[in-house]
Scaffold this active site. Structure first.
Site, PDB file in Angstrom:
ATOM      1  N   LYS A  24      -7.050   1.966  -3.591  1.00  0.00           N
ATOM      2  CA  LYS A  24      -6.856   1.477  -2.222  1.00  0.00           C
ATOM      3  C   LYS A  24      -7.158   2.593  -1.218  1.00  0.00           C
ATOM      4  O   LYS A  24      -7.774   2.380  -0.176  1.00  0.00           O
ATOM      5  CB  LYS A  24      -5.418   0.979  -2.063  1.00  0.00           C
ATOM      6  N   LYS A  81      -3.302   7.854   8.639  1.00  0.00           N
ATOM      7  CA  LYS A  81      -2.457   8.237   7.504  1.00  0.00           C
ATOM      8  C   LYS A  81      -3.252   8.149   6.194  1.00  0.00           C
ATOM      9  O   LYS A  81      -3.218   9.068   5.363  1.00  0.00           O
ATOM     10  CB  LYS A  81      -1.238   7.301   7.440  1.00  0.00           C
ATOM     11  N   THR A 105       0.863  -1.177   0.000  1.00  0.00           N
ATOM     12  CA  THR A 105       0.000   0.000   0.000  1.00  0.00           C
ATOM     13  C   THR A 105       0.901   1.230   0.000  1.00  0.00           C
ATOM     14  O   THR A 105       1.614   1.491   0.966  1.00  0.00           O
ATOM     15  CB  THR A 105      -0.929  -0.001   1.226  1.00  0.00           C
TER      16      THR A 105
END
Lengths: 288, 288
Positions: free
Chosen positions: A173, A241, A98
């Site tokens: 994502k 985040k 990711t």
């Protein structure tokens, strides 16, 4: 035609499951992990244990990285003894970590400069999905590169979704995690609402699970939030985040994510309370 | 023992489906609707068409109201020729409308004063669920009253959830709609994010539908939002009302719903744009 030789960089929970499925499917596999102890079981299964990312890539047709973040991805591809310094001309490189869109774009350029093709292919799914070969790959890159990747990705996945050019997997994502992050906060607020009322808690949660808002996420997180079970599946600070980064990317595209801002006010509070390294179910403690 | 005679007050989309299922199950049924034209088909099915709520209640063992809001509920129970003025001693009164907790509590007191039992039993589910006898009843009231209600509620539902004392059904409905309202706004923001990017829109939505955030709500609303199909299933202004009220109730219980506040900023904008009487999928137009 001989099977493509596949290098797997990173044997964490996710990468280990992926490497096992490649071996099971009969691919010749090279493995590399920073902590070499994790490589040993793969040698027993017939993998070649590489001494560096460069070594792992040196004879591989396809190189897959599955590491924790931008920094680890940069190290494994571009660092000292990095994979890009040893990659075969015409190899296909896949990063399933990711990552941020900007790092993915930089990495794609570096791959091109090394004479290799590149796709970003982050996944949805957890440890169990990786072990069972049931991940979902979110792919950014050319049609041709994806076609080359499919035989390899297929043995690790329940599906492969092509979303657009390089960076599209990373962006998808992010959007997925944004929607999940907001659902988690609304669930946490709803749970605390229920707990502070005279409602029968378990019956009330069952209404949410079995009704219109009952997503797989809600059904999975609800019982853990209710039990204050913060065993880590996904760090709270990582969800913060992702929400932060989703808001920034959306802003670049002219969209304001009001619900991300609201969710972040709780994530900031949770981190200030020292809960950043707990599972993101701990967001329930940030409801006031 | 003779079957209980059931009065149904309100033959809108939901009430009509409920009355049909009661008739099909063999209950003797009285029906009342403000607009008498809607009663005619029920006479053909064997129902007694009442001339007023009072008339409907006069010989009923169980009286169910299914109307649009507090005001309509007040009219049907306490208004001119209202049901409470004609109710049999010991009757069981059920209100399945979506109502405020405070009105439900007032209504329960009025029922008690009239010598009747009362439960609030709002539903989740739409027209199709009502027609198919697949509603979910969210019940507030005593165990004894609920036991009396069960044979009647069962023929209209896929489930009956007891949540606590009178008012608990109304509160649960509100919490459910709060979570749904926030999920809808996060979905709308995610969709606009996708649309403003280079992502393949349909593939990206499929990731959300089939992944962790894919609730029944997300799967149902997503395609309609993407198509800008605002055919009304649930008025946008009613979702705004529920979010506002949820935030107030939560505040009384010491909980701040940050995500409701964020969602409401979009609902306020949508209503200012003149979209209050569209379906709440029109919230997608309020993303900026």
């Amino acid at each position: 035609m001989a099977q493509s030789r596949v290098a797997v960089l990173g044997l964490g929970i996710m990468g280990a499951g992926m490497a096992n499925n490649l071996l099971r499917a009969g691919f010749p596999v090279n493995v590399y992990n920073r902590d070499a102890a994790k490589s040993a079981p793969f040698a027993a299964s017939g993998a070649r244990v590489a001494t560096s990312p460069r070594d792992a890539a040196s004879d591989a047709d396809i190189v897959i990285s599955m590491v924790s973040d931008d920094r680890a991805s940069r190290a494994v591809w571009l660092g000292d003894e990095g994979a890009l310094s040893g990659v075969k001309k015409g190899a296909l490189l896949i990063d399933s970590s990711t990552l941020t869109v900007s790092w993915v774009e930089e990495l794609a350029k570096a791959a091109q400069a090394a004479g290799a093709e590149f796709i970003d292919a982050p996944v949805t799914g957890s440890r169990d999905h990786a072990a069972a070969g049931q991940l979902l790959f979110l792919v950014g890159g050319s049609d041709a590169a994806l076609e080359r990747a499919k035989p390899v990705l297929s043995v690790m996945s329940r599906g492969i979704v092509h979303l657009g050019p390089v960076g599209s997997g990373a962006l998808m994502k992010l959007i997925n995690n944004f929607v999940c992050g907001v659902q988690a906060v609304a669930l946490a607020e709803g749970l605390r609402f229920i707990e502070n009322s005279t409602l029968d808690r378990d019956n009330a949660l069952e209404v949410l699970y079995t009704g219109a808002p009952g997503s797989p996420l809600v059904k999975t997180l609800g019982p853990r939030m209710a039990a204050r079970d913060f065993q880590t599946f996904f760090f709270l600070r990582l969800m913060k985040k992702d929400l932060t980064y989703a808001r920034e990317e959306a802003g670049r595209l002219g969209i304001t994510l009001e619900t991300a801002t609201a969710a972040l006010s709780l994530f900031d509070r949770a981190i200030a309370d020292g809960n950043g390294d707990k599972d993101f179910t701990a967001i329930v403690e940030a409801v006031r």
